[in-house]
Design a protein around this motif. Structure first.
Motif, short mmCIF file in Angstrom:
data_model
loop_
_atom_site.label_atom_id
_atom_site.label_comp_id
_atom_site.label_asym_id
_atom_site.label_seq_id
_atom_site.Cartn_x
_atom_site.Cartn_y
_atom_site.Cartn_z
N ASP A 98 0.82 -1.21 0.00
CA ASP A 98 0.00 0.00 0.00
C ASP A 98 0.85 1.25 0.00
N GLY A 99 2.02 1.17 0.61
CA GLY A 99 2.90 2.32 0.63
C GLY A 99 3.46 2.68 -0.73
N LEU A 100 3.89 1.68 -1.47
CA LEU A 100 4.61 1.94 -2.73
C LEU A 100 3.72 1.98 -3.97
N GLN A 101 2.50 1.43 -3.88
CA GLN A 101 1.77 1.20 -5.13
C GLN A 101 1.36 2.48 -5.86
N ASN A 102 1.27 3.59 -5.14
CA ASN A 102 0.86 4.83 -5.80
C ASN A 102 1.98 5.87 -5.89
N VAL B 136 3.60 -7.78 -1.19
CA VAL B 136 3.34 -7.62 -2.62
C VAL B 136 1.84 -7.64 -2.88
N SER B 137 1.44 -7.26 -4.08
CA SER B 137 0.07 -7.48 -4.53
C SER B 137 0.09 -8.09 -5.92
N PHE B 138 -0.84 -8.98 -6.17
CA PHE B 138 -0.91 -9.69 -7.44
C PHE B 138 -2.07 -9.11 -8.24
N VAL B 139 -1.79 -7.98 -8.87
CA VAL B 139 -2.78 -7.26 -9.66
C VAL B 139 -2.24 -7.09 -11.08
N HIS B 140 -3.07 -6.56 -11.98
CA HIS B 140 -2.65 -6.42 -13.36
C HIS B 140 -1.48 -5.44 -13.45
N PRO B 141 -0.34 -5.86 -14.00
CA PRO B 141 0.85 -5.00 -14.02
C PRO B 141 0.67 -3.70 -14.79
N LYS B 142 -0.20 -3.69 -15.78
CA LYS B 142 -0.41 -2.46 -16.53
C LYS B 142 -1.23 -1.45 -15.73
N LEU B 143 -2.07 -1.95 -14.84
CA LEU B 143 -2.90 -1.06 -14.03
C LEU B 143 -2.16 -0.56 -12.80
N VAL B 144 -1.28 -1.40 -12.25
CA VAL B 144 -0.49 -1.01 -11.08
C VAL B 144 0.97 -1.37 -11.36
N PRO B 145 1.68 -0.53 -12.12
CA PRO B 145 3.05 -0.85 -12.52
C PRO B 145 4.00 -1.07 -11.34
N ALA B 146 3.73 -0.41 -10.21
CA ALA B 146 4.61 -0.53 -9.06
C ALA B 146 4.63 -1.94 -8.47
N MET B 147 3.61 -2.73 -8.80
CA MET B 147 3.52 -4.08 -8.27
C MET B 147 3.78 -5.15 -9.34
N ALA B 148 4.32 -4.73 -10.47
CA ALA B 148 4.49 -5.65 -11.60
C ALA B 148 5.49 -6.77 -11.32
N ASP B 149 6.37 -6.57 -10.35
CA ASP B 149 7.43 -7.55 -10.08
C ASP B 149 7.14 -8.39 -8.83
N ALA B 150 5.87 -8.63 -8.55
CA ALA B 150 5.51 -9.33 -7.31
C ALA B 150 6.21 -10.68 -7.19
N GLU B 151 6.19 -11.45 -8.24
CA GLU B 151 6.83 -12.78 -8.18
C GLU B 151 8.34 -12.66 -7.95
N ALA B 152 8.97 -11.68 -8.59
CA ALA B 152 10.41 -11.50 -8.43
C ALA B 152 10.75 -11.09 -7.00
N VAL B 153 9.91 -10.24 -6.40
CA VAL B 153 10.15 -9.84 -5.01
C VAL B 153 10.06 -11.06 -4.09
N MET B 154 9.02 -11.86 -4.25
CA MET B 154 8.87 -13.02 -3.40
C MET B 154 10.02 -14.01 -3.58
N GLU B 155 10.45 -14.16 -4.82
CA GLU B 155 11.54 -15.10 -5.10
C GLU B 155 12.86 -14.61 -4.51
#
Length: 294
Positions: free
Chosen positions: A11-15, A43-62
């Motif tokens: 929530d902090g970074l997404q906007n 992380v959040s698993f949302v559409h990367p085009k709609l929320v670009p800040a969360m596009a790397d969710a899988e990479a962060v978790m990994e």
């Protein structure tokens, strides 16, 4: 002891205008964990085009070095997001439903009723997999499009979520309009229809009521409070929002009131500087400026 859920990585970074690299997000999460955080919305698993800040969710978790005893949370909005979260190995999922149709339309082109049905499916699936799932009810205190939100709308979403398998229910002041009397009314209403669920509250400090609301929730007996390192975050539909209540400020408040949190304030304080450098502006948290006392 009241628990604190750290939400700055999501929530902090997404906007934020500045999109942090994956490595910086991982460092933020690991700094928070080192300071004692035991539940973190990573992380959040949302559409990367709609929320670009969360596009790397899988990479962060990994890329995370998973600390024992820490629960890494993934936010999901639908079944596709849930499947991604499970594949990425989150410890729990947080499903979000707005209590107002105006926000549901603007944010997801849907309605509260339709999104509640989606949440019920996800919550039931999580229960079937024995995966801890929470339900956050956004715009519980007010909506930027519909104005005042009837508490009964919040209670109804909570009732259906609990019946579907939500283990925890959070009321969220998404745009920072709430006051303590609302906190008590909403928590009473949700508890009446979800007596077995843990209770959590999520406050923004847009109108300088976030910490008063946190104290009201604490005195009511809430189990967990959300907060964000540096006080960053906010909603794209809340103009001039100052962000979530700051973790540092909240920990100071709770500790001075005699409520342990398990977090180390000395370890938390430098995170604000890290975020200020990474984001290119001075983050809203006040304690890093004034320093602790006592």
């Amino acid at each position: 002891m009241v628990g604190i859920v750290e939400v700055s990585p999501r929530d902090g970074l997404q906007n934020e205008r500045e999109l942090l690299e994956t490595g910086a997000k991982i460092e933020l999460i690991e700094r928070a964990v080192a300071a004692g955080v035991r539940r973190i919305e990573a992380v959040s698993f949302v559409h990367p085009k709609l929320v670009p800040a969360m596009a790397d969710a899988e990479a962060v978790m990994e890329g995370l070095t998973r600390a024992p005893g820490v629960s890494y949370i993934g936010l999901v909005l639908n079944r596709r997001g849930f499947d991604r979260a499970v594949a990425a190995g989150v410890d729990e999922v947080n499903v979000v439903v707005p209590a107002s149709d105006g926000f549901a339309k603007a944010n997801q082109n849907s309605t509260t009723a339709a999104l509640t049905e989606v949440a019920e499916e996800v919550l039931a699936e999580a229960a079937g997999r024995d995966l801890f799932a929470s339900l956050t009810i956004a715009t519980s205190f007010g909506c930027p499009f519909d104005g005042e939100v009837d508490p009964e709308r919040v209670v109804e979403v909570a009732r259906r979520g609990a019946a579907a398998g939500a283990k925890e229910i959070a009321i969220a002041d998404t745009i920072g309009v709430g006051v303590p009397t609302q906190v008590r009314t909403l928590l009473d209403g949700v508890r009446a229809v979800a007596p077995e669920a843990r209770m959590r509250a999520h406050f923004h400090n847009t109108r300088n009521t976030g910490f008063a609301n946190a104290v009201a929730a604490l005195e009511w007996g809430v189990d967990w409070l959300d907060s964000s390192n540096g006080g960053i975050g906010g909603c794209p539909f809340a103009p001039a929002a100052t962000g979530n209540i700051a973790t540092e400020d909240l920990v100071y408040l709770l500790h001075r009131m005699g409520h342990p949190t398990g977090l180390d304030l000395d370890a938390l304080l430098p995170i604000a500087g890290f975020l200020s450098d990474a984001l290119g502006y001075r983050v809203p948290a006040l304690l890093p400026r004034a320093g602790a006392f006592g």
